[in-house]
Scaffold this motif. Structure first.
Motif, PDB file in Angstrom:
ATOM      1  N   ARG A  25      66.122  19.630   6.547  1.00  0.00           N
ATOM      2  CA  ARG A  25      66.717  18.532   5.771  1.00  0.00           C
ATOM      3  C   ARG A  25      68.168  18.775   5.413  1.00  0.00           C
ATOM      4  O   ARG A  25      68.915  17.843   5.203  1.00  0.00           O
ATOM      5  N   ARG A  26      68.568  20.057   5.234  1.00  0.00           N
ATOM      6  CA  ARG A  26      69.842  20.321   4.593  1.00  0.00           C
ATOM      7  C   ARG A  26      70.893  20.943   5.504  1.00  0.00           C
ATOM      8  O   ARG A  26      72.003  21.160   5.080  1.00  0.00           O
ATOM      9  N   THR A  27      70.539  21.304   6.718  1.00  0.00           N
ATOM     10  CA  THR A  27      71.529  21.996   7.545  1.00  0.00           C
ATOM     11  C   THR A  27      71.901  21.151   8.757  1.00  0.00           C
ATOM     12  O   THR A  27      71.161  20.237   9.148  1.00  0.00           O
ATOM     13  N   ALA A  28      73.057  21.472   9.325  1.00  0.00           N
ATOM     14  CA  ALA A  28      73.502  20.759  10.521  1.00  0.00           C
ATOM     15  C   ALA A  28      72.521  20.991  11.667  1.00  0.00           C
ATOM     16  O   ALA A  28      72.198  20.084  12.426  1.00  0.00           O
ATOM     17  N   PHE A  29      72.020  22.238  11.746  1.00  0.00           N
ATOM     18  CA  PHE A  29      71.040  22.544  12.779  1.00  0.00           C
ATOM     19  C   PHE A  29      69.786  21.680  12.612  1.00  0.00           C
ATOM     20  O   PHE A  29      69.249  21.133  13.572  1.00  0.00           O
ATOM     21  N   GLY A  30      69.357  21.519  11.355  1.00  0.00           N
ATOM     22  CA  GLY A  30      68.189  20.694  11.070  1.00  0.00           C
ATOM     23  C   GLY A  30      68.410  19.247  11.471  1.00  0.00           C
ATOM     24  O   GLY A  30      67.516  18.589  11.999  1.00  0.00           O
ATOM     25  N   ALA A  71      67.280  14.746  14.951  1.00  0.00           N
ATOM     26  CA  ALA A  71      67.784  13.731  15.879  1.00  0.00           C
ATOM     27  C   ALA A  71      67.073  13.861  17.224  1.00  0.00           C
ATOM     28  O   ALA A  71      66.661  12.867  17.823  1.00  0.00           O
ATOM     29  N   THR A  72      66.887  15.095  17.677  1.00  0.00           N
ATOM     30  CA  THR A  72      66.213  15.319  18.954  1.00  0.00           C
ATOM     31  C   THR A  72      64.768  14.852  18.884  1.00  0.00           C
ATOM     32  O   THR A  72      64.242  14.268  19.827  1.00  0.00           O
ATOM     33  N   ALA A  73      64.114  15.133  17.744  1.00  0.00           N
ATOM     34  CA  ALA A  73      62.721  14.745  17.600  1.00  0.00           C
ATOM     35  C   ALA A  73      62.574  13.231  17.595  1.00  0.00           C
ATOM     36  O   ALA A  73      61.634  12.681  18.163  1.00  0.00           O
ATOM     37  N   LEU A 128      57.269  27.388   4.401  1.00  0.00           N
ATOM     38  CA  LEU A 128      57.325  25.923   4.509  1.00  0.00           C
ATOM     39  C   LEU A 128      58.578  25.382   3.823  1.00  0.00           C
ATOM     40  O   LEU A 128      59.249  24.491   4.348  1.00  0.00           O
ATOM     41  N   GLY A 129      58.902  25.941   2.647  1.00  0.00           N
ATOM     42  CA  GLY A 129      60.082  25.501   1.917  1.00  0.00           C
ATOM     43  C   GLY A 129      61.345  25.765   2.716  1.00  0.00           C
ATOM     44  O   GLY A 129      62.230  24.903   2.816  1.00  0.00           O
ATOM     45  N   THR A 130      61.423  26.962   3.310  1.00  0.00           N
ATOM     46  CA  THR A 130      62.602  27.299   4.106  1.00  0.00           C
ATOM     47  C   THR A 130      62.739  26.355   5.289  1.00  0.00           C
ATOM     48  O   THR A 130      63.832  25.851   5.579  1.00  0.00           O
ATOM     49  N   LEU A 131      61.612  26.106   5.964  1.00  0.00           N
ATOM     50  CA  LEU A 131      61.651  25.188   7.109  1.00  0.00           C
ATOM     51  C   LEU A 131      62.098  23.805   6.664  1.00  0.00           C
ATOM     52  O   LEU A 131      62.897  23.137   7.329  1.00  0.00           O
ATOM     53  N   HIS A 132      61.561  23.389   5.510  1.00  0.00           N
ATOM     54  CA  HIS A 132      61.911  22.075   4.980  1.00  0.00           C
ATOM     55  C   HIS A 132      63.418  21.985   4.738  1.00  0.00           C
ATOM     56  O   HIS A 132      64.078  21.044   5.168  1.00  0.00           O
ATOM     57  N   LEU A 133      63.965  23.017   4.055  1.00  0.00           N
ATOM     58  CA  LEU A 133      65.402  23.016   3.772  1.00  0.00           C
ATOM     59  C   LEU A 133      66.198  23.078   5.071  1.00  0.00           C
ATOM     60  O   LEU A 133      67.197  22.379   5.235  1.00  0.00           O
TER      61      LEU A 133
END
Lengths: 239, 309, 285
Positions: free
Chosen positions: C162-167, C172-174, C154-159
């Motif tokens: 929240r923290r990466t360009a991919f994220g 934005a898509t969501a 969950l932490g990895t998904l969160h980061l």
């Protein structure tokens, strides 16, 4: 007939209505302009009941309607169109209008059918009455959107960019349809439009919205000339 | 007019089966008729009100166990069928409030959870036989042949009433509202449709009819077990029949029930492969022929909707 | 008595971690693509079978198979998205529900033909038996690791979100599909990656479940239900809400189980419905 009393609505950090107050009189035609993200469509959501405000009250015909849902507000006489048309796909054009006539206007059975048929004629959709809504092009989708709103027999009609994406002659036709309906039923209109030209000939009053606030309110030419309004359009000429 | 005559003749012919073809034909037809009723009722939910439930087995079970409780108190099981339908409908009313807050996939899974709740509750209830199930009392007074014939007529009646009832609903104002809600609930609400009320009616009517079918299945098999009557397989087959026949039409679920019945007879010996095939066909039909077989090939016998002509 | 309660709560929290681990892929796929994947639980069960086959076939511990299984799961997710889900999502409201339900039926019965309906379990080796004690409390290492794994995922998904360009692209898509397209985000690869991640987490959870309990080809249904309940109880679309939801469910199950184990699962379902009535948008919203 419509009063917004210190309406506030936020989405996260974005404020789409900032203690916004507004009164519209019966029969009045009010245009709304403003940059993208100014809160124009959210304002319609708050009036029509699709969106619940965080604070403030909406009154219609003197009674508070803040706690009523969109369906109940429609039956009281608030009709709306959506910027991106939302026809009932899987139903014909006539059926789209019948739903609105039976439910929104409360015209059951024969009365509903004749109301729908009349609106079909007024909006030039009679030829397409039996066509499934998903097989309509943009112009006709926009018309259907307007026709369905008119079929609820509104006292207040909310138009969200009904002219967007249409050619000049198409816009003129649409403006005429709206003018005819207003002349006959005396309904009030609030009209959001990017094509300001479509508005200026029709509305008696223009609002300019920016960041959830009203920064201009008055006769169209005066509002468009005001420095604060010109500034939010970033030097572009809204005319 | 010819349609009405044809339908009446067909119904009379089917009603005469116990006297003409006899018990050999009755058994498979009872199965077929319950499938027709189940598919038609699921279509009322999914095809007209836009509610894909995976938990209609909850009402099959409620209907069956309601019938058990009624019969255990001395009521004739056949007369208990309509009462079981009422019980199922009555249970659906309070239940509809939480589940109708959800839509789409969330509604589907929530209804499934609901069926699990009822299944577990029955399993834990000694008065309802727990895990082992119960036998239906009160049919001892019927000759076996008479019992099967009466069961047959009930099955025919339920199937006919479901199809006719859903057709009458769908072609009237209710159908118009339900189709608008299915197509776009937000736009339906701002056209004045009472979205929740429309969905609630569809949900409770479907629950009630499904309860009647549950009671009928109990009368037919004379035994009910929570593990099977509350099984999600029932929802799998309802979905399959409606999809393949043609969702949102009156004829579709009937055609789907016939196809499903045929496949069942022909392929059920292949066990799991048969279900793999059902799953694959359901996916293929949804993606490539969303209007189903009837929507593609057939012409409406029971038209719905309004035309200017 | 008090000790029993404490044990129940601690075990419940650990169990809740497992629920959250299954649920996070479901939550992610719904949050980004509005996809409710009815086959999510069955994909998790597939992971357990895959681990079983590989571990016995290669004669290695289950944990060693993970570096092989997770990429396969990711690829399977991408493939499912491109072949099925993408089309289904374009086909209206009903299509995704029906397609993933059909997929669920197919997976279950393919597993039955391939592996029979007998219950199986994964051999965790010494780890499965090992435990440690804090005061009077005895805890299994496996369950503690499972919980930490859930928090880590969950932490990895969160980061990642929240923290990466991919994220940022995912969020934005969501938020707004059309605008995301307009600003040049290629939605298809984003969705494919999200589906890959969702299936990979499901499979990871499936392997963990296989280590702690028995499973059979039909276990996916109940797995989905628990995952779904964790998502709804926690609040739709919130990853930490999903962890909270899982924990609330796990603690309820353990505490009711202390009283009468037969009512434990029923209590979880009833709790879910209660939350639906009282706080329809979940605890964290």
């Amino acid at each position: 007939m419509l009063e917004l009393d210190r309406i506030t609505k936020r989405f996260g950090r974005v404020t789409v209505a900032d203690s916004l107050s507004l009164a519209v009189r019966p029969g009045e035609a009010v245009g709304v302009v403003g940059p993208n993200g100014a809160g124009k469509t959210s304002l319609f959501g708050i009036i029509s009941g699709d969106l619940a405000p965080d604070a403030g009250e909406v009154r219609f015909d003197g009674r508070p309607v803040t706690r009523l849902d969109a369906s109940a507000r429609c039956r009281l006489g608030i009709g709306r169109t959506y910027q991106v048309p939302r026809p009932f796909e899987g139903m014909t054009v006539l059926e789209n209008l019948l739903v609105a006539a039976e439910q929104g206007a409360g015209a059951r059975g024969r009365a509903g059918l004749s109301l729908a048929i009349r609106v079909l004629a007024e909006t030039g959709l009679t030829e397409l009455a039996d066509r499934p809504a998903e097989r309509l092009g943009l112009l006709h989708r926009k018309r259907l959107e307007l026709a369905r709103a008119l079929s609820t027999r509104p006292k207040l009609l909310l138009l969200d960019e009904v002219a967007g994406g249409l050619t000049d002659p198409e816009v003129t036709e649409l403006v005429e349809i709206i003018a005819t309906a207003r002349a006959r039923d005396g309904l009030a209109v609030i009209w959001i439009e990017h094509v300001v030209r479509a508005l200026t000939g029709t509305v008696d009053r223009l609002l300019c919205l920016a960041a959830g606030r009203i920064i201009g309110d008055g006769r169209p030419e005066e509002v468009l000339a005001a420095p604060a309004v010109r500034e939010v359009f970033l030097g572009t000429d809204p005319r | 007019m010819t349609r009405v005559i044809a339908a009446t003749v067909l119904l009379l012919a089917l009603a005469a089966v116990p006297y003409t073809l006899g018990p050999v034909a009755e058994q498979p037809l009872i199965g077929l008729f319950s499938l027709v009723a189940l598919a038609t009722l699921w279509n009322l939910l999914a095809g007209f009100a836009g509610l894909t439930s995976f938990g209609q087995q909850a009402y099959l079970g409620i209907g069956a166990y309601a019938l058990y409780l009624l019969a255990a108190r001395g009521l004739d099981p056949f007369l208990g069928i309509p009462l079981a339908a009422l019980v199922a409908g009555a249970v659906a009313v309070p239940v509809s409030f939480p589940v109708l807050r959800l839509s789409g996939g969330h509604f589907a899974v929530a209804t499934w959870v609901l069926a699990e709740i009822f299944r577990l509750a029955v399993t834990l209830s000694p008065a309802l036989g727990g895990n082992t199930g119960v036998a239906l009392p009160g049919l001892g007074g019927y000759e076996p042949l008479v019992r099967q014939a009466v069961t047959y007529w009930w099955a025919l009646g339920l199937a006919a009433c479901s199809v006719l009832g859903v057709w009458l609903l769908a072609r009237g104002g209710f159908g118009l509202r339900a189709r608008a809600v299915q197509s776009d609930p937000v736009a339906a609400a701002s056209s004045g449709v009472r979205v929740d009320r429309t969905r609630r009616w569809a949900y409770c009517l479907a629950a009630s009819g499904t309860g009647a079918v549950g009671a009928l299945l109990f009368v037919y098999t004379l035994y009910v077990q929570p593990g099977s009557i509350f099984g999600v397989q029932y929802s799998v087959s309802m979905m399959f029949m409606v999809l393949i026949g043609g969702i949102g039409t009156i004829e579709g679920p009937v055609a789907g029930a016939l196809i499903f019945f045929g496949l069942q007879q022909a392929l059920s010996g292949y066990g799991p492969w048969y279900l793999v095939l059902l799953g694959a066909v359901a996916i293929a039909v949804t993606l490539f022929a969303p209007r189903g077989l009837w929507g593609r090939l057939g012409r409406p016998v029971f038209p719905i909707g309004y035309r200017l002509e | 008595m008090i000790m029993g309660l404490v044990t129940g709560i601690v075990q419940g929290v650990l169990l809740g971690g497992a629920y959250a681990l299954i649920a996070c892929g479901l939550s992610l796929a719904f949050g980004v693509m509005r996809l409710v994947n009815i086959a999510h639980g069955d994909l998790a069960v597939c992971g357990a079978y895959l681990a079983l086959v590989l571990a016995t076939g290669l004669g290695v511990p289950v944990a060693v198979t993970l570096p092989l299984i997770l990429p396969i799961a990711f690829a399977a997710g991408v493939l499912l998205q491109l072949v099925l889900f993408q089309r289904a999502l374009r086909g209206g409201v009903l299509a995704p529900v029906l397609v993933t339900f059909g997929l669920s039926v197919m997976i279950q019965n393919l597993l039955v033909t391939g592996a029979s309906a007998d219950p199986r379990s994964l051999d965790g080796g010494r780890l499965a038996m090992a435990g440690f004690t804090i005061g009077d409390l005895t805890l299994s290492w496996l369950r503690v690791i499972g919980f930490l794994l859930a928090v880590a995922v969950l932490g990895t998904l969160h980061l990642l979100l929240r923290r990466t360009a991919f994220g940022r692209r995912i969020r934005a898509t969501a938020d707004d599909l059309e605008t995301a397209r307009l600003v040049g985000i290629r939605v298809r690869p984003v969705f494919a990656c999200v589906a890959g991640i969702a299936v990979a987490t499901a499979v990871l959870a499936g392997v963990y479940i296989g280590l702690t309990a028995t499973f059979d080809p039909y276990a996916g249904g109940l797995t989905l239900i628990f995952a779904f309940e964790a998502v709804v109880v926690g609040g739709l679309g919130s990853l930490w809400g999903t962890l909270l939801g899982g924990i609330v469910l796990g603690v309820t199950q353990q505490l009711v189980g202390l009283w009468d184990v037969r009512f434990a699962v029923l209590a979880v379902h009833v709790l879910f419905f209660t939350v639906l009535v009282v706080r329809p948008r979940g605890l964290l919203s």
